[in-house]
Design a protein around this motif. Structure first.
Motif, PDB file in Angstrom:
ATOM      1  N   LEU A 253       0.834  -1.200   0.000  1.00  0.00           N
ATOM      2  CA  LEU A 253       0.000   0.000   0.000  1.00  0.00           C
ATOM      3  C   LEU A 253       0.870   1.252   0.000  1.00  0.00           C
ATOM      4  CD1 LEU A 253      -2.969   1.202   0.431  1.00  0.00           C
ATOM      5  CD2 LEU A 253      -2.329   1.313   2.839  1.00  0.00           C
ATOM      6  N   ASN A 254       1.891   1.257   0.838  1.00  0.00           N
ATOM      7  CA  ASN A 254       2.802   2.402   0.885  1.00  0.00           C
ATOM      8  C   ASN A 254       3.541   2.582  -0.432  1.00  0.00           C
ATOM      9  OD1 ASN A 254       2.077   2.780   3.540  1.00  0.00           O
ATOM     10  ND2 ASN A 254       3.806   1.632   4.362  1.00  0.00           N
ATOM     11  N   GLN A 256       2.420   1.838  -3.426  1.00  0.00           N
ATOM     12  CA  GLN A 256       1.501   2.439  -4.394  1.00  0.00           C
ATOM     13  C   GLN A 256       1.345   3.940  -4.131  1.00  0.00           C
ATOM     14  OE1 GLN A 256       1.062   0.870  -6.818  1.00  0.00           O
ATOM     15  NE2 GLN A 256       0.813  -1.301  -6.421  1.00  0.00           N
ATOM     16  N   ALA A 257       1.363   4.328  -2.866  1.00  0.00           N
ATOM     17  CA  ALA A 257       1.287   5.748  -2.535  1.00  0.00           C
ATOM     18  C   ALA A 257       2.505   6.486  -3.074  1.00  0.00           C
ATOM     19  CB  ALA A 257       1.189   5.934  -1.021  1.00  0.00           C
ATOM     20  N   TYR A 265      -4.253   2.679  -4.376  1.00  0.00           N
ATOM     21  CA  TYR A 265      -4.145   2.981  -2.949  1.00  0.00           C
ATOM     22  C   TYR A 265      -5.522   2.952  -2.283  1.00  0.00           C
ATOM     23  CZ  TYR A 265      -2.763   5.582   1.261  1.00  0.00           C
ATOM     24  OH  TYR A 265      -2.532   5.962   2.557  1.00  0.00           O
ATOM     25  N   THR A 382      -1.352   6.909   5.502  1.00  0.00           N
ATOM     26  CA  THR A 382      -0.261   5.949   5.640  1.00  0.00           C
ATOM     27  C   THR A 382       0.137   5.791   7.102  1.00  0.00           C
ATOM     28  OG1 THR A 382       0.581   6.440   3.434  1.00  0.00           O
ATOM     29  CG2 THR A 382       2.107   5.416   4.978  1.00  0.00           C
TER      30      THR A 382
END
Length: 440
Positions: A253-254, A256-257, A265, A382
């Motif tokens: 996830l991080n 993709q951010a 995300y 995040t």
């Protein structure tokens, strides 16, 4: 006839009061025709690009636009852009007298594809790169995409008779090696792991030991991004498999951010929040939820918790639920956490993530464009998701340090001092630092 073939990047047409690469090559080389290759993102600046090109004194090129627009989801995938650009270049090579190629615009994946095509595909073209005005990296420099193009042209220091020529033709082995390493570093800094892995796997000029170490480290990341396979550092932990899956998903996830993949995300955020909440409840309140056919339900569908959840639904103006049949999701988890502890910080985090549902659904189901302000602000989640994920995983602060370096911040809450831990360097930032050593 000379034709300049160029993608359009964030630096185009003008950045920091100087030409972007496409505009600068046109100013110096003055090709008869310019073929612009757009991504979905860059197509919005097409009119500004045309206006800037036509602002060059005494120069009126024939401007064309490729019918093939590179999707925003593809500009970070080397194989996709390579195939698109190879097809276009071969097509125009058959009809144009001389082709110029811009190696300096667009994403690192696009630039590396252009570079590879020019050096390895044997095309009869002349390729150019453009150095930055400060002769160094553009990292940290602001973009000028939101300013009126007329103002940018008026302030453009290159729009004068005595401008500095920053065009360098791609010729010679020394430049080839320098550009190659720069391409590799650009890909790494922009988290283009798949493209970098593909390139270094075929590069026999890299030091053998460095290439081997790069491949080993990159392979695990590439497989994880493609298939959700556990990152090697996660797979080696001595924790439950469910916790490993959650940690791995949060790390991705991080990533993709950091890569600007906002849609990815948003979609992953809700899934991770639900999975984390389920682990948290199973760990701290083991007789709360059960799973049937892969779906979570209340253990006591007619107990006090069920009554509490229905009161919450009524307070929100919604219909009560029959928890004998209604399975749980993010809408319920925030209230379940608060049922057990009104002051549990996880309840607030889940509430905020639930607030993103409308934006997520507009993108995922309505196929709508993101609101710009929301687009720029979602990455605050995040750190909040970190606290949520951390509460569901059995790792010490020392073990966590491998995945997220933490910075303590003091905060007063209800007359008590609390220490909030904020991420200031991620797992992938530290991985990049490690891999950059092999590219020196």
């Amino acid at each position: 006839m000379t034709t300049l073939i160029s993608c359009v990047g964030d630096t185009d047409p003008i950045r920091e009061n100087h030409d972007g690469p496409l505009l600068h090559i046109a100013r110096v080389m003055k090709p008869d025709k310019i073929l612009m290759i757009h991504s979905e993102r860059s197509i919005k600046k097409h009119d500004n690009m045309v206006t800037a090109l036509n602002s060059i004194s005494g120069y009126t090129p024939r401007i064309e636009v490729s019918e093939r627009i590179i999707k925003d989801t593809e500009v970070y995938i080397f194989d996709k852009v390579f195939n698109i650009l190879e097809e276009l270049l071969h097509k125009y090579e058959q009809t144009e007298d001389e082709i110029f190629l811009n190696l300096s615009s667009a994403t690192p994946q696009v630039k590396s594809a252009m570079f590879t095509l020019n050096r390895l595909a044997g095309l009869n073209v002349r390729a150019f790169q453009v150095t930055t005005p400060k002769r160094g990296s553009n990292e940290g420099e602001s973009h000028s995409n939101d300013e009126p193009i007329e103002l940018l042209i008026a302030r453009n220091l290159d729009n004068t008779p005595n401008f500095e020529n920053r065009v360098i033709e791609d010729s010679g082995r020394k430049l080839l090696l320098a550009l190659k390493k720069k391409t590799y570093r650009d890909l790494l800094i922009n988290y283009g792991y798949e493209a970098l892995y593909g390139l270094i796997s075929k590069d026999t000029e890299l030091k053998k030991s460095n290439r081997g170490k790069l491949k080993i480290n990159l392979e695990g990341v590439v497989q994880s991004v493609k298939t959700q396979k556990l990152l090697p550092d996660v797979a080696n932990l001595s924790i439950a498999d469910e916790q490993k899956k959650l940690l791995n998903a949060w790390l991705l996830l991080n990533l993709q951010a950091k890569r600007g993949m906002v849609g990815e995300y948003l979609i992953r955020l809700k899934n991770i929040a639900e999975y984390s909440a389920e682990l948290y409840l199973q760990k701290n309140y083991p007789n709360t939820i059960k799973f049937e056919d892969g779906k979570p339900y209340l253990v006591e569908p007619e107990g006090e918790l069920a009554d509490y959840l229905n009161k919450c639904l009524e307070a929100d103006g919604r219909h009560v639920a029959n928890f004998e049949y209604a399975y749980l999701n993010l809408n319920y988890y925030k209230d379940i956490v608060r049922y057990y502890d009104e002051n549990d910080p996880l309840g607030e985090v889940l509430e905020k993530i639930k607030g993103m549902s409308k934006q997520r659904n507009k993108f995922a189901h309505g196929l709508e464009e993101f609101d710009k302000l929301r687009n720029n602000s979602i990455f605050k989640y995040t750190n909040q998701t970190f606290e949520m994920v951390k509460s569901s995983i059995d790792l010490s602060d020392e073990e966590w340090a491998k995945f997220a370096d933490l910075e303590k911040k003091v905060k007063m809450h209800n007359g008590k001092t609390e220490y909030l831990k904020t991420i200031y360097e991620s797992y992938f930032d530290r991985l990049n630092e490690k891999l950059l050593e092999f590219l020196k």
